[in-house]
Structures are given as structure tokens and as C-alpha cells.
Write a protein that holds these residues in place. Sequence first.
Motif, PDB file in Angstrom:
ATOM      1  N   ILE A  87       0.648  -0.791  11.341  1.00  0.00           N
ATOM      2  CA  ILE A  87       0.687  -0.885   9.810  1.00  0.00           C
ATOM      3  C   ILE A  87       2.135  -1.584   9.609  1.00  0.00           C
ATOM      4  O   ILE A  87       2.057  -2.558   8.732  1.00  0.00           O
ATOM      5  CB  ILE A  87       0.751   0.400   9.028  1.00  0.00           C
ATOM      6  CG1 ILE A  87      -0.715   1.108   9.300  1.00  0.00           C
ATOM      7  CG2 ILE A  87       1.111   0.199   7.418  1.00  0.00           C
ATOM      8  CD1 ILE A  87      -0.931   2.408   8.615  1.00  0.00           C
ATOM      9  N   LEU A 135       3.492   8.948   7.581  1.00  0.00           N
ATOM     10  CA  LEU A 135       2.039   8.841   7.511  1.00  0.00           C
ATOM     11  C   LEU A 135       1.330  10.212   7.741  1.00  0.00           C
ATOM     12  O   LEU A 135       0.039  10.408   7.710  1.00  0.00           O
ATOM     13  CB  LEU A 135       1.502   7.732   8.627  1.00  0.00           C
ATOM     14  CG  LEU A 135       2.284   6.341   8.392  1.00  0.00           C
ATOM     15  CD1 LEU A 135       1.930   5.521   9.449  1.00  0.00           C
ATOM     16  CD2 LEU A 135       1.910   5.781   6.982  1.00  0.00           C
ATOM     17  N   SER A 179       0.840  -1.058   0.018  1.00  0.00           N
ATOM     18  CA  SER A 179       0.093  -0.022  -0.025  1.00  0.00           C
ATOM     19  C   SER A 179       0.821   1.403  -0.131  1.00  0.00           C
ATOM     20  O   SER A 179       2.146   1.048   0.314  1.00  0.00           O
ATOM     21  CB  SER A 179      -0.745   0.008   1.204  1.00  0.00           C
ATOM     22  OG  SER A 179      -0.268   0.262   2.364  1.00  0.00           O
ATOM     23  N   GLU A 180       0.123   2.287  -0.321  1.00  0.00           N
ATOM     24  CA  GLU A 180       1.066   3.666  -0.250  1.00  0.00           C
ATOM     25  C   GLU A 180       1.616   3.919   1.143  1.00  0.00           C
ATOM     26  O   GLU A 180       2.802   4.396   1.257  1.00  0.00           O
ATOM     27  CB  GLU A 180       0.049   4.807  -0.449  1.00  0.00           C
ATOM     28  CG  GLU A 180       0.430   5.137  -2.082  1.00  0.00           C
ATOM     29  CD  GLU A 180      -0.537   6.397  -2.430  1.00  0.00           C
ATOM     30  OE1 GLU A 180      -0.594   7.239  -1.608  1.00  0.00           O
ATOM     31  OE2 GLU A 180      -1.287   6.274  -3.310  1.00  0.00           O
ATOM     32  N   LYS A 181       0.787   3.490   2.353  1.00  0.00           N
ATOM     33  CA  LYS A 181       1.460   3.746   3.495  1.00  0.00           C
ATOM     34  C   LYS A 181       2.710   2.988   3.730  1.00  0.00           C
ATOM     35  O   LYS A 181       3.557   3.259   4.523  1.00  0.00           O
ATOM     36  CB  LYS A 181       0.431   3.638   4.633  1.00  0.00           C
ATOM     37  CG  LYS A 181      -0.689   4.717   4.526  1.00  0.00           C
ATOM     38  CD  LYS A 181      -1.822   4.549   5.334  1.00  0.00           C
ATOM     39  CE  LYS A 181      -2.837   5.796   5.291  1.00  0.00           C
ATOM     40  NZ  LYS A 181      -3.861   5.721   6.419  1.00  0.00           N
ATOM     41  N   GLU A 182       2.528   1.665   3.548  1.00  0.00           N
ATOM     42  CA  GLU A 182       3.409   0.663   3.892  1.00  0.00           C
ATOM     43  C   GLU A 182       5.156   1.032   2.892  1.00  0.00           C
ATOM     44  O   GLU A 182       6.027   0.999   3.358  1.00  0.00           O
ATOM     45  CB  GLU A 182       3.346  -0.793   3.198  1.00  0.00           C
ATOM     46  CG  GLU A 182       2.061  -1.262   4.115  1.00  0.00           C
ATOM     47  CD  GLU A 182       1.441  -2.646   3.598  1.00  0.00           C
ATOM     48  OE1 GLU A 182       0.931  -3.516   4.388  1.00  0.00           O
ATOM     49  OE2 GLU A 182       1.571  -2.599   2.222  1.00  0.00           O
ATOM     50  N   THR A 231      -0.039   4.031  15.190  1.00  0.00           N
ATOM     51  CA  THR A 231      -0.530   4.035  13.860  1.00  0.00           C
ATOM     52  C   THR A 231       0.542   3.283  12.924  1.00  0.00           C
ATOM     53  O   THR A 231       0.356   2.417  12.309  1.00  0.00           O
ATOM     54  CB  THR A 231      -0.861   5.417  13.248  1.00  0.00           C
ATOM     55  OG1 THR A 231      -1.709   6.190  14.243  1.00  0.00           O
ATOM     56  CG2 THR A 231      -1.789   5.295  12.047  1.00  0.00           C
ATOM     57  N   ALA A 232       1.885   3.964  13.250  1.00  0.00           N
ATOM     58  CA  ALA A 232       2.915   3.357  12.377  1.00  0.00           C
ATOM     59  C   ALA A 232       3.312   1.891  12.659  1.00  0.00           C
ATOM     60  O   ALA A 232       3.574   0.873  12.034  1.00  0.00           O
ATOM     61  CB  ALA A 232       4.233   4.205  12.663  1.00  0.00           C
ATOM     62  N   ASP A 275       1.131  11.403  10.643  1.00  0.00           N
ATOM     63  CA  ASP A 275       0.138  11.224  11.708  1.00  0.00           C
ATOM     64  C   ASP A 275       1.027  11.155  12.984  1.00  0.00           C
ATOM     65  O   ASP A 275       2.284  10.752  13.372  1.00  0.00           O
ATOM     66  CB  ASP A 275      -0.176   9.388  11.791  1.00  0.00           C
ATOM     67  CG  ASP A 275      -1.401   9.029  12.591  1.00  0.00           C
ATOM     68  OD1 ASP A 275      -1.184   9.503  14.067  1.00  0.00           O
ATOM     69  OD2 ASP A 275      -2.171   8.590  12.351  1.00  0.00           O
ATOM     70  N   LEU A 283       6.704   4.019   4.633  1.00  0.00           N
ATOM     71  CA  LEU A 283       7.009   3.787   5.727  1.00  0.00           C
ATOM     72  C   LEU A 283       8.376   2.847   5.476  1.00  0.00           C
ATOM     73  O   LEU A 283       9.355   3.360   6.167  1.00  0.00           O
ATOM     74  CB  LEU A 283       6.232   2.489   6.767  1.00  0.00           C
ATOM     75  CG  LEU A 283       5.177   3.091   7.413  1.00  0.00           C
ATOM     76  CD1 LEU A 283       4.099   1.904   7.933  1.00  0.00           C
ATOM     77  CD2 LEU A 283       5.509   3.802   8.651  1.00  0.00           C
TER      78      LEU A 283
END
Length: 276
Positions: free
Chosen positions: A218, A207, A179-182, A214-215, A209, A185
Amino acid sequence: MGNAPYNGYTWQQRARILSAYRKLGGRSAPFEHVPCAMCCDPDRPPGKWHSEDYSEPYTFQPPQTYPLCKPCHGRLHKRFNAAPGEWELFCLHLEAGGYGSEFVRLFSLSQRRALSGEIAAGAKIKLLSKRRREPGPYWWRDLTLDPESLHAPWARPRPLRPRPDEAAFVEALAKAGLSEKEAALLRVHGNAPRRTTSMRTLAREALGDGNPQTANVIYGKLAARLTKMLGWIPDCRPDGSPAWMSVVAEGWSPPDREFEWSMVPTLAAAVQVSLT
Ligand SMILES: [Zn+2]
Ligand SMILES: [Zn+2]
């Protein structure tokens, strides 16, 4: 060897290499009749050797392990507590062809103090050549003076336990459907100074955030997925549960900062190839 940490290894972790060597070779120490790997003194007492890397599988050859004479070995380990400029003065002495054992004979304490002070103040010192030696670069010139390296996992040349290699990580990243978030990270982590950062910084920078949890959630799920794809056996927590993050990073608690994760070098290299 002494009861001290070095390059991110505790003294207990360091001590294991001695018995491992004896088991392997039947001899007590490697490098018989080999000159010192810092000053080239051929008259090196047997049994003196030094490792930069105490990760398994052990290797008893440069660049992991070196034969050293006693003065060079002592100065290498004491460089963190030496007076400012003194390690540099010793290195200049070696570069000028001096042997480790000649250092305190050639330079009195007051001379060493004066020259070290000049070096620490930014002066360029040139020492007279004592004998010819092979031109550099020399491995001992890259040694850090940061005392954090004694404890931090970023200082380990290899992770304590072998991790998947770069090619395996490249393949896993390609197949993981990130995913974009992964991906963010991994990118932020791989590009952090010394591949090392906290979940709070990852949450903020990858993120946007403020909550480290949250991190954590994920990244933990991603790490679990990668672990299974790679068929890697994760480290275990004291309660026996899998520490999924261990496939991507080694953790540590700095004395004055939050818990930090050091991305393993093979994944950091794969991130550079795959995600930039
Ligand atoms: Zn030496
Ligand atoms: Zn040593």
C-alpha cells in the motif's frame, strides 16, 4: 575529518564536502580569522571546521557548518565514546567561559574523572567563571549522545538528496485522494519516534495487520503516485528499478532491528498540517 560516519553520513559522503568547498571558493577552508563556534577562542588554527549537515546542496555557514578549534572539534566527535559525564563537563567548562584548549590544563585527569563521575551520578556541578561569554542557547547543547545517530538517516538534518518542500507535499496530499489506509500509514509514520519505523510496525499500528508486506504494497503504491504527482525523480535500486519509497523516506538497516524508514522532514511537517 577522519574515516568515521557522523549524523547518518558515511565517511565517503562526508569527504565530498571538502572538494566541493575548494571548487567553490578556491580556498582550502572557510572561516578565516573567525573564533571557535563552541568556545569562542579567537586563536583558532585555520583550516579547522565542522559540519553537522553533509547533504547537497552544501552550505558552509551555521547551522550546517561551523568554525571550531582543535580541542572542541575533537571532543565533539569523541563525545560518544567519552566517559559518562565527560561531555557534559566539557560543555559546562565552555559555558563558564573556558576555551577548549584550557580544559585539560585547568582540570587534571583525576579531577576530570571525579567530576565526570559526579555528573554521571546526577550531581549538579557549577564551575567558576573563566571569562564572560554571550548567554545561550548554544547549538552544541542540542547534540545527541546516541551512537545510533552516527549511522541513522533520522540524524541527517536534511535528506541526502533534496526532497519536495513542505508546501509541495501539502498540495500533493490534498490532491492525492488518500484512502483511509494510506492516510493512516502517513499519520503513524509521521508521528513515530524520530519519524522512523519498520514496515512491520506500520502494518500493525496503521492497518491492524501483522504482515509487513501489506504495508509495503500500500505504501509503495502511494509513494509511486506521489512521486509522479510531484514530478520527483526517485532513487534507483541496484537493478535500475525506481525505489518509489525514496520520495517519502530514507531507509537504513539497523544492526539489531529490521529495516527502517525515516520519513523526510518536509513530508512529516506536511502530514502534521494535513492529516491531524
Ligand atoms: Zn573551541
Ligand atoms: Zn567535524
